[in-house]
Design an enzyme around this catalytic site. Sequence first.
Site, PDB file in Angstrom:
ATOM      1  N   LYS A  70       0.807  -1.233   0.000  1.00 12.34           N
ATOM      2  CA  LYS A  70       0.000   0.000   0.000  1.00 12.34           C
ATOM      3  C   LYS A  70       0.840   1.283   0.000  1.00 12.34           C
ATOM      4  O   LYS A  70       0.423   2.300  -0.533  1.00 12.34           O
ATOM      5  CB  LYS A  70      -0.968   0.004   1.188  1.00 12.34           C
ATOM      6  N   ASP A 106     -10.165   2.876   1.777  1.00 11.99           N
ATOM      7  CA  ASP A 106     -10.430   2.255   3.088  1.00 11.99           C
ATOM      8  C   ASP A 106     -11.169   3.228   4.008  1.00 11.99           C
ATOM      9  O   ASP A 106     -12.224   2.910   4.564  1.00 11.99           O
ATOM     10  CB  ASP A 106      -9.112   1.848   3.768  1.00 11.99           C
TER      11      ASP A 106
HETATM   12  P1  NDP Z   1      -1.492  -2.752  10.557  1.00 16.68           P
HETATM   13  O1  NDP Z   1      -0.589  -3.918  10.773  1.00 16.68           O
HETATM   14  O2  NDP Z   1      -1.035  -1.581   9.760  1.00 16.68           O
HETATM   15  O3  NDP Z   1      -1.923  -2.176  12.017  1.00 16.68           O
HETATM   16  C1  NDP Z   1      -2.363  -3.019  13.037  1.00 16.68           C
HETATM   17  C2  NDP Z   1      -2.819  -2.181  14.227  1.00 16.68           C
HETATM   18  O4  NDP Z   1      -3.360  -3.082  15.222  1.00 16.68           O
HETATM   19  C3  NDP Z   1      -1.686  -1.430  14.919  1.00 16.68           C
HETATM   20  O5  NDP Z   1      -2.187  -0.224  15.452  1.00 16.68           O
HETATM   21  C4  NDP Z   1      -1.287  -2.402  16.040  1.00 16.68           C
HETATM   22  O6  NDP Z   1      -0.675  -1.755  17.128  1.00 16.68           O
HETATM   23  C5  NDP Z   1      -2.646  -2.924  16.448  1.00 16.68           C
HETATM   24  N1  NDP Z   1      -2.601  -4.230  17.100  1.00 16.68           N
HETATM   25  C6  NDP Z   1      -2.439  -5.444  16.519  1.00 16.68           C
HETATM   26  N2  NDP Z   1      -2.482  -6.421  17.457  1.00 16.68           N
HETATM   27  C7  NDP Z   1      -2.692  -5.808  18.657  1.00 16.68           C
HETATM   28  C8  NDP Z   1      -2.840  -6.271  20.000  1.00 16.68           C
HETATM   29  N3  NDP Z   1      -2.782  -7.575  20.289  1.00 16.68           N
HETATM   30  N4  NDP Z   1      -3.035  -5.362  20.967  1.00 16.68           N
HETATM   31  C9  NDP Z   1      -3.095  -4.041  20.680  1.00 16.68           C
HETATM   32  N5  NDP Z   1      -2.967  -3.533  19.436  1.00 16.68           N
HETATM   33  C10 NDP Z   1      -2.763  -4.403  18.420  1.00 16.68           C
HETATM   34  O7  NDP Z   1      -2.829  -3.358   9.973  1.00 16.68           O
HETATM   35  P2  NDP Z   1      -3.981  -2.601   9.153  1.00 16.68           P
HETATM   36  O8  NDP Z   1      -4.242  -1.301   9.806  1.00 16.68           O
HETATM   37  O9  NDP Z   1      -3.680  -2.636   7.707  1.00 16.68           O
HETATM   38  O10 NDP Z   1      -5.213  -3.586   9.373  1.00 16.68           O
HETATM   39  C11 NDP Z   1      -5.868  -3.660  10.648  1.00 16.68           C
HETATM   40  C12 NDP Z   1      -7.156  -4.447  10.498  1.00 16.68           C
HETATM   41  O11 NDP Z   1      -8.038  -3.719   9.664  1.00 16.68           O
HETATM   42  C13 NDP Z   1      -6.971  -5.830   9.819  1.00 16.68           C
HETATM   43  O12 NDP Z   1      -7.629  -6.791  10.610  1.00 16.68           O
HETATM   44  C14 NDP Z   1      -7.689  -5.695   8.486  1.00 16.68           C
HETATM   45  O13 NDP Z   1      -8.354  -6.882   8.143  1.00 16.68           O
HETATM   46  C15 NDP Z   1      -8.700  -4.606   8.794  1.00 16.68           C
HETATM   47  N6  NDP Z   1      -9.100  -3.858   7.596  1.00 16.68           N
HETATM   48  C16 NDP Z   1     -10.425  -3.837   7.278  1.00 16.68           C
HETATM   49  C17 NDP Z   1     -10.854  -3.154   6.175  1.00 16.68           C
HETATM   50  C18 NDP Z   1     -12.309  -3.174   5.855  1.00 16.68           C
HETATM   51  O14 NDP Z   1     -12.667  -2.682   4.759  1.00 16.68           O
HETATM   52  N7  NDP Z   1     -13.176  -3.682   6.714  1.00 16.68           N
HETATM   53  C19 NDP Z   1      -9.942  -2.404   5.299  1.00 16.68           C
HETATM   54  C20 NDP Z   1      -8.568  -2.451   5.747  1.00 16.68           C
HETATM   55  C21 NDP Z   1      -8.172  -3.165   6.860  1.00 16.68           C
HETATM   56  P3  NDP Z   1       0.928  -1.464  17.123  1.00 16.68           P
HETATM   57  O15 NDP Z   1       1.129  -0.205  16.327  1.00 16.68           O
HETATM   58  O16 NDP Z   1       1.236  -1.296  18.575  1.00 16.68           O
HETATM   59  O17 NDP Z   1       1.582  -2.672  16.525  1.00 16.68           O
END
Ligand code: NDP
Length: 283
Positions: A70, A106
């Site tokens: 992306k 998104d």
């Molecule tokens: P990223 O990897 O960029 O970000 C993940 C985020 O989740 C970070 O802020 C991370 O925190 C946090 N995180 C993950 N695990 C934990 C945990 N156990 N405890 C606390 N915080 C946590 O992923 P994306 O933003 O690209 O995607 C996130 C979700 O969004 C995915 O599940 C994806 O499927 C969904 N999504 C849905 C869409 C839709 O149209 N419905 C479109 C795009 C995405 P940290 O920074 O601390 O690691």
Amino acid sequence: MAGFRQELVAVLGKPVEENPTQAMIEAAFAAARLDWRYLTIEVAPAGLGHAVRGARAMGFRGLNLTIPHKVAVVEHLDRLSPAATLIGAVNCVVRGGDELVGENTDGAGFLAALRRRREPAGMRCVLLGAGGAARAIAVELALAGAGRITVVNRSAERGRELGALLGEHVAEVRVEQLGGRYLVPAGTDLVVNATSIGLYPTVDAEVPVSLDEVAGRALVADVIPNPPETRFLREAAAVGCETLDGLEMLVEQGRIGFALWTGVEPDAGVMRDALRRAFAASY
Ligand code: NDP
């Protein structure tokens, strides 16, 4: 004569095996009687430039980008929409003449789903997460005139980065580090889980947030599309909050991309049904 050549769109990613977008978009092509194809193509990071040049040479009408492309795709495009520029990431490419234009649907998909329930202007929002999805949603909420955005993230640095990005676009920005359980403050209108907590197969994972102070008042949203009824949304509904699921966001972002590529408004009901079937088949 209709001819034998189809218009092409594809999603590029790695891994991409589990990506259900093809099912949703091809169902909408069929419903709109468009002889178009949507391909699911695995592309490694080192091959992204070649893949985009190939898509350009073959006249693809559009692309979706997923993990890990992306951000990296930006340098291969001719220009970006204002929102994609601010977000710094592209999940949708549209061919306009000879140009490849980067969009980010998104956040726009989330906003379209949100607007069916409530008006975002002036909203006091709590956003969990600071990754790609959170960034896209935060920027669109800001552009829609949200009154306050509180970013709550596990990694303090990533949270601060998003807070700084929002700084000049929202009246009030707060950044909190997610430690134990975050108590959503009274007066919050919208709570969004934009982390990956709860995504299939770890469906029992708990979003560490207490809704006690906003029970019965806040709109609670989740970006997780699979399963649509997450534990977080079930808990929110149990305390009387209205909910918005990630399937709706996924359908809306697909709808926006479809309209940009084809100029035709797709049947969102057909898209939703196709996605539900695709997710059910993957269990
Ligand atoms: P990223 O990897 O960029 O970000 C993940 C985020 O989740 C970070 O802020 C991370 O925190 C946090 N995180 C993950 N695990 C934990 C945990 N156990 N405890 C606390 N915080 C946590 O992923 P994306 O933003 O690209 O995607 C996130 C979700 O969004 C995915 O599940 C994806 O499927 C969904 N999504 C849905 C869409 C839709 O149209 N419905 C479109 C795009 C995405 P940290 O920074 O601390 O690691």
